[in-house]
Design a protein around this motif. Structure first.
Motif, PDB file in Angstrom:
ATOM      1  N   LYS A   4       0.885  -1.156   0.000  1.00 25.38           N
ATOM      2  CA  LYS A   4       0.000   0.000   0.000  1.00 25.38           C
ATOM      3  C   LYS A   4       0.923   1.206   0.000  1.00 25.38           C
ATOM      4  CE  LYS A   4      -4.031  -1.916   2.247  1.00 25.38           C
ATOM      5  NZ  LYS A   4      -4.927  -1.844   3.368  1.00 25.38           N
ATOM      6  N   ALA A 130      -4.105   4.024   0.498  1.00 25.74           N
ATOM      7  CA  ALA A 130      -4.442   2.617   0.248  1.00 25.74           C
ATOM      8  C   ALA A 130      -4.094   2.201  -1.189  1.00 25.74           C
ATOM      9  CB  ALA A 130      -5.920   2.370   0.525  1.00 25.74           C
ATOM     10  N   GLU A 132      -2.351   0.792  -4.285  1.00 24.24           N
ATOM     11  CA  GLU A 132      -1.396  -0.311  -4.352  1.00 24.24           C
ATOM     12  C   GLU A 132      -0.265  -0.015  -5.316  1.00 24.24           C
ATOM     13  OE1 GLU A 132      -3.630  -3.886  -5.187  1.00 24.24           O
ATOM     14  OE2 GLU A 132      -3.997  -4.186  -3.051  1.00 24.24           O
TER      15      GLU A 132
END
Length: 167
Positions: A4, A130, A132
């Motif tokens: 993340k 958050a 990726e």
């Protein structure tokens, strides 16, 4: 394997006095250029006493209307408006690699998809962390950043050549 964004960087939280800044060291969404174009000189400074600080090698991203893709890899220390997010690479993460991760169109698309508001959408700071990103060793981060930097330098040189030819 993926990380993340919060695993590889954090938001810078330091403040700086406005009196320590000038038009060359202050960054706002107004003097950040769209489409990953970098920055220009600020036309004015804010009136409050303190503002967000940034350091050389931080990555600054405008948080208003993410679709404009305003991003800059800091080449000096300075201050910026609160509408600019300051990303700082964590230990073991190459800051230029972080810049290229955030400069990717998929990051801006994600930021828009998770943004709040319609007229002046703002990126959701929690959702952004958050996002990726690929989990790569420091060695590969540097290799990728080196290759992309060479390409960026060539693009910049070609722009200068085109500008001279047009003149």
């Amino acid at each position: 394997m993926k990380y993340k964004l919060s695993d590889i960087c954090e938001y810078a939280k330091e403040k700086i006095k406005i009196s320590a800044l000038d038009e060359n060291t202050y960054i706002s969404t107004e003097n950040m250029l769209p489409n990953k174009g970098g920055i220009t000189q600020a036309t004015s400074l804010p009136v409050q006493e303190h503002t967000q600080a940034f350091m050389k090698n931080d990555v600054l991203v405008s948080n208003i209307r993410p679709y404009f893709k305003k991003i800059w890899f800091a080449t000096f220390d300075g201050g910026c408006s609160n509408d600019v997010l300051v990303f700082r690479a964590k230990k073991g993460i190459n800051s230029r690699f972080l810049h290229y991760v955030l400069a990717n169109d998929s990051f801006f698309n994600y930021s828009m998809a998770t943004s709040k508001g319609t007229k002046m959408p703002r990126g959701d700071k929690k959702a952004i962390m958050a996002y990726e990103v690929p989990k790569l060793s420091y060695k590969y981060q540097v290799k990728i950043a080196d290759i992309l930097e060479i390409i960026d330098n060539k693009i910049e040189l070609n722009k200068k050549i085109n500008k001279n030819l047009a003149a």
